[in-house]
Write a protein that holds these residues in place. Structure first.
Motif, PDB file in Angstrom:
ATOM      1  N   VAL A  15      13.875   7.598 -13.470  1.00  0.00           N
ATOM      2  CA  VAL A  15      13.249   6.700 -12.487  1.00  0.00           C
ATOM      3  C   VAL A  15      12.975   7.474 -11.198  1.00  0.00           C
ATOM      4  O   VAL A  15      13.817   8.241 -10.737  1.00  0.00           O
ATOM      5  N   ARG A  16      11.802   7.286 -10.617  1.00  0.00           N
ATOM      6  CA  ARG A  16      11.493   7.945  -9.341  1.00  0.00           C
ATOM      7  C   ARG A  16      12.351   7.286  -8.253  1.00  0.00           C
ATOM      8  O   ARG A  16      12.304   6.061  -8.090  1.00  0.00           O
ATOM      9  N   PRO A  17      13.124   8.058  -7.530  1.00  0.00           N
ATOM     10  CA  PRO A  17      14.049   7.452  -6.561  1.00  0.00           C
ATOM     11  C   PRO A  17      13.345   6.644  -5.489  1.00  0.00           C
ATOM     12  O   PRO A  17      13.931   5.735  -4.903  1.00  0.00           O
ATOM     13  N   ASP A  18      12.062   6.956  -5.246  1.00  0.00           N
ATOM     14  CA  ASP A  18      11.341   6.197  -4.215  1.00  0.00           C
ATOM     15  C   ASP A  18      10.472   5.080  -4.818  1.00  0.00           C
ATOM     16  O   ASP A  18       9.625   4.507  -4.122  1.00  0.00           O
ATOM     17  N   ALA A  19      10.714   4.755  -6.090  1.00  0.00           N
ATOM     18  CA  ALA A  19       9.942   3.649  -6.690  1.00  0.00           C
ATOM     19  C   ALA A  19      10.401   2.326  -6.091  1.00  0.00           C
ATOM     20  O   ALA A  19      11.576   2.154  -5.763  1.00  0.00           O
ATOM     21  N   ALA A  20       9.456   1.387  -5.957  1.00  0.00           N
ATOM     22  CA  ALA A  20       9.798   0.067  -5.411  1.00  0.00           C
ATOM     23  C   ALA A  20      10.631  -0.730  -6.414  1.00  0.00           C
ATOM     24  O   ALA A  20      11.462  -1.553  -6.039  1.00  0.00           O
ATOM     25  N   TYR A  21      10.373  -0.475  -7.706  1.00  0.00           N
ATOM     26  CA  TYR A  21      11.144  -1.171  -8.752  1.00  0.00           C
ATOM     27  C   TYR A  21      10.912  -0.503 -10.103  1.00  0.00           C
ATOM     28  O   TYR A  21       9.949   0.258 -10.273  1.00  0.00           O
ATOM     29  N   LEU A  22      11.819  -0.801 -11.023  1.00  0.00           N
ATOM     30  CA  LEU A  22      11.638  -0.398 -12.430  1.00  0.00           C
ATOM     31  C   LEU A  22      11.455  -1.675 -13.246  1.00  0.00           C
ATOM     32  O   LEU A  22      12.340  -2.543 -13.249  1.00  0.00           O
ATOM     33  N   GLN A  59       0.840  -1.210   0.000  1.00  0.00           N
ATOM     34  CA  GLN A  59       0.000   0.000   0.000  1.00  0.00           C
ATOM     35  C   GLN A  59       0.875   1.260   0.000  1.00  0.00           C
ATOM     36  O   GLN A  59       1.812   1.366   0.787  1.00  0.00           O
ATOM     37  N   GLY A  60       0.589   2.166  -0.934  1.00  0.00           N
ATOM     38  CA  GLY A  60       1.297   3.449  -0.949  1.00  0.00           C
ATOM     39  C   GLY A  60       2.615   3.417  -1.705  1.00  0.00           C
ATOM     40  O   GLY A  60       3.231   4.458  -1.916  1.00  0.00           O
ATOM     41  N   ALA A  61       3.063   2.226  -2.136  1.00  0.00           N
ATOM     42  CA  ALA A  61       4.334   2.155  -2.874  1.00  0.00           C
ATOM     43  C   ALA A  61       4.111   2.457  -4.359  1.00  0.00           C
ATOM     44  O   ALA A  61       2.983   2.424  -4.851  1.00  0.00           O
ATOM     45  N   LYS A  62       5.219   2.764  -5.048  1.00  0.00           N
ATOM     46  CA  LYS A  62       5.122   3.155  -6.462  1.00  0.00           C
ATOM     47  C   LYS A  62       5.954   2.205  -7.324  1.00  0.00           C
ATOM     48  O   LYS A  62       6.982   1.710  -6.876  1.00  0.00           O
ATOM     49  N   ALA A  63       5.519   2.037  -8.566  1.00  0.00           N
ATOM     50  CA  ALA A  63       6.310   1.225  -9.490  1.00  0.00           C
ATOM     51  C   ALA A  63       6.477   1.968 -10.805  1.00  0.00           C
ATOM     52  O   ALA A  63       5.545   2.628 -11.277  1.00  0.00           O
TER      53      ALA A  63
END
Ligand SMILES: Cc1ncc(COP(=O)(O)O)c(C=O)c1O
Length: 360
Positions: free
Chosen positions: A140-147, A92-96
């Motif tokens: 890439v968003r530095p706070d993304a969970a993964y690319l 929840q709340g994470a970004k990809a």
């Protein structure tokens, strides 16, 4: 009895090494001398356990998979992994972040959007997916969970020849159509997944390589089979035993060929034969830009598109199968996976030269 084997350019399921097919044939009646066939023997037998463990060990050795990562042989194809990845990695709340290089990337994006904040950093849709991006084209968003990226685009015929630049953000790769075609930096990946049916075996098995450290941060309320944790260190349920056996044999074949560096050289040589033939004449129009050209799925058109059905019909009659482009893009495609011999590519190049002489 001699059985004719044609030149196989299918995109998947695809050509397997003849030695592997023959090894499987021998085990169908009696698996490792058990007196029951491979498809008829328990996945809990010590004979199958040895196959499972050996396939994992060989995969780790050949692909340079560190101990931090678990190797799983699951079901549901790469398509289920489109969902499984965000389900496990996007709390929840994470970004990809995703890179869209074609049909399969789009399907992966669609599933991630169901689960969480999904950003498409770059899309090749407007340029007919004829290349993959260079690192300066996405952030890439530095706070993304993964690319997430698709290493090889089976339909468009493009390929990443180096991992995307993602800073500290871990990578997730769909390697369905080029896994084991060349060395890759596995340690940079949180997850790698690939349907076996192109470069590694029959359909019905998907190889999933997961960084176990990542799982400590992931959600727990995931349906049992879909939860990666369920599969760490165990054969959770009945796997595709035939498929895993074939993978073991394919890995042994790759080892006997000299490993992934040798496989890469073999694939580059085959692709060069075909691309050079296309570049030599305006009669042919390769689809992908030079830097992004795939070593596995070579896509092209005939400048006079109307000649394509004739080309396919005559090539098929000459013993070359699977050259029709994917229905979504048309044109021609030759899939030249690891097990595709140089002789098949040479036969295709010779056929193209003659076809151009007659129709050009
Ligand atoms: C790159 C890529 N990803 C995913 C898939 C879907 O794989 P599956 O049919 O195993 O779900 C394919 C199938 O061709 C593919 O080429």
């Amino acid at each position: 009895m001699t059985i004719e084997r044609k030149h196989n350019f299918f995109a998947g399921p695809a050509v397997l090494p003849l030695e592997v097919v023959q090894a499987v044939q021998a085990e169908l009646l009696s698996f490792k001398g058990m007196g029951t066939g491979l498809m008829e023997s328990s996945h809990r037998s010590k004979q199958f356990d040895a196959t499972w463990t050996h396939a994992q060990a060989l995969m780790a050795e050949l692909f340079g998979i560190p101990d931090t990562h678990e190797i799983m042989f699951l079901q549901g194809g790469a398509s289920l992994q489109f969902l499984n990845v965000p389900l496990n990695l996007l709390p929840q709340g994470a970004k990809a972040d995703y890179i869209d290089t074609g049909t399969w990337s789009k399907k992966a994006i669609k599933e991630a959007q169901r689960i969480g904040d999904t950003s498409v950093l770059w899309s090749g849709a407007d340029i007919g997916y004829n290349r993959v991006p260079t690192p300066d084209e996405y952030q890439v968003r530095p706070d993304a969970a993964y690319l997430h990226y698709t290493t090889n685009n089976t339909i468009a015929g493009t390929q990443f020849h180096a991992e995307p630049v993602s800073g500290d953000v871990p990578l997730v790769a769909d390697m369905s159509s080029d896994m084991l075609c060349c060395p890759r930096d596995v340690a940079r990946h949180a997850v790698i997944y690939a349907g076996a049916q192109k470069n590694m075996g029959p359909s019905g098995v998907v190889i999933v390589i997961v960084d176990k450290g990542i799982l400590e941060r992931t959600k727990v309320d995931i349906p049992t089979y879909l939860n990666y944790r369920t599969h760490v260190g165990t054969i959770f349920n009945t796997p595709n035993t035939l498929g895993v056996f074939v993978i073991e044999k394919v890995l042994e074949w790759i080892e006997s060929m000299g490993g992934l560096e040798a496989m890469h050289a073999h694939n580059k040589a085959k692709a060069a034969l075909l691309y050079d033939a296309m570049d030599a004449s305006p009669f042919w129009k390769p689809h992908a830009t030079v830097e992004s050209r795939s070593l596995m799925n070579i896509t092209w058109r005939i400048a006079d598109n109307d000649l394509e059905p004739k080309f396919i019909a005559e090539a098929t009659a000459a013993g070359m199968l699977g050259l029709k482009g994917h229905r979504s893009v048309g044109g021609l495609r030759a899939s030249t996976y690891n097990a595709c011999p140089v002789a098949s590519v040479q036969a295709l190049v010779d056929f193209m030269k003659e076809f151009e002489r007659v129709n050009g």
